[in-house]
Design a protein around this motif. Structure first.
Motif, mmCIF file in Angstrom:
data_model
loop_
_atom_site.group_PDB
_atom_site.id
_atom_site.type_symbol
_atom_site.label_atom_id
_atom_site.label_comp_id
_atom_site.label_asym_id
_atom_site.label_seq_id
_atom_site.Cartn_x
_atom_site.Cartn_y
_atom_site.Cartn_z
ATOM 1 N N VAL A 58 0.856 -1.190 0.000
ATOM 2 C CA VAL A 58 0.000 0.000 0.000
ATOM 3 C C VAL A 58 0.883 1.227 0.000
ATOM 4 O O VAL A 58 2.094 1.126 0.191
ATOM 5 N N ARG A 59 0.270 2.362 -0.218
ATOM 6 C CA ARG A 59 1.089 3.574 -0.271
ATOM 7 C C ARG A 59 0.320 4.769 0.243
ATOM 8 O O ARG A 59 -0.910 4.819 0.234
ATOM 9 N N LEU A 60 1.066 5.753 0.721
ATOM 10 C CA LEU A 60 0.512 7.074 0.984
ATOM 11 C C LEU A 60 1.113 7.962 -0.087
ATOM 12 O O LEU A 60 2.318 7.881 -0.353
ATOM 13 N N ILE A 102 -5.739 2.801 -0.526
ATOM 14 C CA ILE A 102 -6.585 3.182 0.610
ATOM 15 C C ILE A 102 -6.497 4.702 0.712
ATOM 16 O O ILE A 102 -5.415 5.248 0.912
ATOM 17 N N ARG A 103 -7.618 5.386 0.523
ATOM 18 C CA ARG A 103 -7.590 6.847 0.558
ATOM 19 C C ARG A 103 -8.989 7.360 0.872
ATOM 20 O O ARG A 103 -9.953 6.600 0.913
ATOM 21 N N GLY A 104 -9.078 8.672 1.066
ATOM 22 C CA GLY A 104 -10.335 9.280 1.491
ATOM 23 C C GLY A 104 -11.438 9.152 0.450
ATOM 24 O O GLY A 104 -11.175 9.029 -0.753
ATOM 25 N N ILE A 126 5.858 10.757 -3.072
ATOM 26 C CA ILE A 126 5.702 12.199 -2.939
ATOM 27 C C ILE A 126 5.190 12.742 -4.269
ATOM 28 O O ILE A 126 5.889 12.698 -5.278
ATOM 29 N N GLU A 127 3.967 13.234 -4.261
ATOM 30 C CA GLU A 127 3.334 13.680 -5.510
ATOM 31 C C GLU A 127 3.609 15.165 -5.706
ATOM 32 O O GLU A 127 2.780 16.026 -5.426
ATOM 33 N N ASP A 128 4.803 15.411 -6.243
ATOM 34 C CA ASP A 128 5.318 16.780 -6.314
ATOM 35 C C ASP A 128 5.272 17.330 -7.733
ATOM 36 O O ASP A 128 6.156 18.075 -8.142
ATOM 37 N N LEU A 134 -1.189 14.750 -15.822
ATOM 38 C CA LEU A 134 -2.027 15.140 -14.687
ATOM 39 C C LEU A 134 -2.374 13.964 -13.769
ATOM 40 O O LEU A 134 -2.189 12.792 -14.092
ATOM 41 N N TYR A 135 -2.899 14.366 -12.611
ATOM 42 C CA TYR A 135 -3.094 13.468 -11.468
ATOM 43 C C TYR A 135 -3.599 12.048 -11.786
ATOM 44 O O TYR A 135 -2.929 11.073 -11.458
ATOM 45 N N ASN A 136 -4.785 11.947 -12.397
ATOM 46 C CA ASN A 136 -5.352 10.594 -12.531
ATOM 47 C C ASN A 136 -4.460 9.663 -13.346
ATOM 48 O O ASN A 136 -4.332 8.483 -13.035
HETATM 49 N N1 GLU Z 1 -1.733 13.305 -3.991
HETATM 50 C C1 GLU Z 1 -3.086 12.873 -3.801
HETATM 51 C C2 GLU Z 1 -3.657 13.537 -2.571
HETATM 52 O O1 GLU Z 1 -2.881 13.978 -1.726
HETATM 53 C C3 GLU Z 1 -3.088 11.366 -3.659
HETATM 54 C C4 GLU Z 1 -4.409 10.753 -3.683
HETATM 55 C C5 GLU Z 1 -4.274 9.261 -3.837
HETATM 56 O O2 GLU Z 1 -4.044 8.612 -2.802
HETATM 57 O O3 GLU Z 1 -4.375 8.758 -4.961
HETATM 58 O O4 GLU Z 1 -4.848 13.678 -2.449
#
Ligand code: GLU
Length: 477
Positions: free
Chosen positions: A4-6, A208-210, A40-42, A190-192
């Motif tokens: 898993v990842r954050l 696992i995310r919000g 790290i999504e930079d 981009l993000y997606n």
């Molecule tokens: N960088 C995104 C955020 O902080 C990641 C979301 C995800 O977990 O895909 O919301």
């Protein structure tokens, strides 16, 4: 193996929502003997800052969340992202859209006027070669869009929310996956798109995310399909709500882990509380636990679907539990830097500081309460109204005077507390007051007021540093 990842964006300090997502990921990974990774999504160059990355990593460590492998830095993978976009273009699953910002704005205005939901109307999906050439001749730049058919039926089984269903028609039309750029180039991905490419490359098994990402999940599942990648399993955790039941936001004041920390919350209490924000303990388990204990029993069937309301009383209660469970030495380790910051000097005898921690510990809710409560032990407090009033009571000062005299004749070093009792009994009887009256007056003289911790211990601590007599004597000046 579970991986898993954050994936935090380093555009601010560690936010409670991100930290809670980290906790759930970590708990699941540790429960499954899997791995917890960081990415790290930079890619937002303007808003991403190295100091935020440092703050996020430091905050996670402080909370007791460790990660496996070196963090992946998303901006370093831009070639992979562009390659995936090229693949989609080659497969006819993505295309260049030359619509200008003004044209898109007009399109949205028309939609609004007709009471329709705003969406891209896929107008450049099937441009002819001539049309493309003429847009390019005009010098127009293009975004790259991924085709989303209205008829798509997207299904997945969410670990928290069960069977999920989303329609292509509800995803806002063909999705931009690369920013505007000259037509012979691929703009910033981009993000997606990047999330899908990176999650696949990192062999993430569970995302696992919000729950604010649910619509993204629907879009991302289409991208997995288009790129012929295996999609992970998804779990969408409930949002953290404020007391009014709305999503917790900056407007609610405290949202950054830093702020909780400087308010005096312990890492243990915050980590414990964040786990309870959305997860309910199995029957028979205490609500007060360490992350390790929670990891042993963590599962998604105990994660709630409904939003979790932030409850300060509960957090305070947990924090008090944590502080009350610390040894005097642990408390001293946490408190002494705060005391030194106040400019107070600690006596050489470490036992004195330990005894002070033992005295104050049980009444602390926040660590910083240990500053206010320790203050009268380091600096002489003013006599407050209630203290003054007590000292003006009938024969109160007389009794203090008797005590002063006994102490001057036969000083007490503060160690043998039976001696303190004896001193009090004698002085009270000489002055003709009840011992209780003298004790109240003594507290007033020593602490300036009538509230405070155990009197004999307080007196003993002050006597050990020679601060009792001067405080008693000041009542007569
Ligand atoms: N960088 C995104 C955020 O902080 C990641 C979301 C995800 O977990 O895909 O919301």
């Amino acid at each position: 193996m579970v991986r898993v990842r954050l994936a935090p964006s380093p555009t601010g300090t560690l936010h409670i929502g991100t930290a809670r997502t980290a906790v759930f990921n970590w708990l699941f990974a540790r429960n499954q003997k899997g791995q917890f990774l960081l990415r790290i999504e930079d890619t937002d160059k303007e808003r991403s800052k190295p100091e935020f990355t440092a703050n996020i990593l430091e905050g996670l460590s402080w909370l007791g969340i460790d990660w496996d492998e070196d963090p992946t830095i998303q901006s370093k993978r831009v070639n992979e992202h562009r390659a995936a976009i090229q693949t989609l273009l080659d497969r006819g699953l993505a295309y260049r859209c030359y619509a200008s910002e003004e044209e898109l704005a007009t399109m949205r205005e028309v939609q609004k006027a007709e009471n329709r939901a705003p969406r891209y109307d896929n107008r450049h999906r099937q441009l002819t070669t001539e049309q493309e050439a003429s847009f390019q001749a005009e010098g127009r730049e293009a975004v790259i869009r991924f085709l989303i058919d209205d008829g798509e039926d997207i299904h997945w089984r969410d670990l928290v929310r069960g069977p999920m269903h989303w329609r292509g028609a509800d995803l806002g039309g063909d999705m931009v996956i690369a920013r505007r750029a000259p037509a012979d180039q691929i703009g910033d991905p981009l993000y997606n798109l990047v999330v899908v490419v990176d999650d696949a490359a990192m062999a993430i098994t569970h995302v696992i995310r919000g729950e604010d990402h649910i619509a993204n999940t629907a879009k991302q599942l289409l991208l997995y399909q288009a790129l012929e990648l295996t999609a992970p399993t998804f779990a969408h955790t409930p949002l953290i709500l404020n007391a009014e039941g709305r999503k917790l936001s900056k407007r609610d004041g405290v949202t950054s882990i830093n702020e909780f920390r400087s308010m005096g919350y312990t890492a243990e209490a915050i980590a414990n509380y964040m786990t309870l924000l959305g997860w309910s303990v199995p029957e028979g388990m205490d609500e007060r636990f360490t992350l390790m204990q929670a990891a042993e029993v963590f599962s998604f069937d105990r994660v709630n679907k409904a939003g979790a309301r932030f409850d300060w009383d509960k957090l305070n209660w947990l924090n008090a539990q944590v502080l009350h469970g610390l040894t005097s030495q642990q408390l001293l380790n946490d408190l002494s830097p705060l005391w030194l910051e106040q400019g107070w000097s600690l006596p050489e005898d470490v036992n004195w500081s330990l005894a002070l921690c033992e005295l104050l510990g049980p009444s602390l809710t926040l660590l910083k309460d240990g500053i206010d409560q320790a203050e009268p032990f380091f600096t002489c407090p003013e006599l407050e109204d209630d203290g003054l009033k007590q000292l003006e009571a009938d024969r109160a000062k007389q009794a203090i005077g008797e005590l002063v005299q006994s102490l001057e004749n036969d000083p007490w070093d503060g160690h043998d507390t039976s001696k303190a009792q004896e001193l009090l009994t004698n002085a009270a009887s000489k002055a003709g007051v009840k011992k209780g009256v003298l004790m109240k007056s003594l507290r007033a003289a020593l602490l300036g007021r009538l509230q405070g911790p155990d009197l004999i211990t307080t007196w003993s601590l002050l006597a050990r540093v020679g601060q009792d007599l001067p405080r008693l004597k000041r009542c007569f000046t």
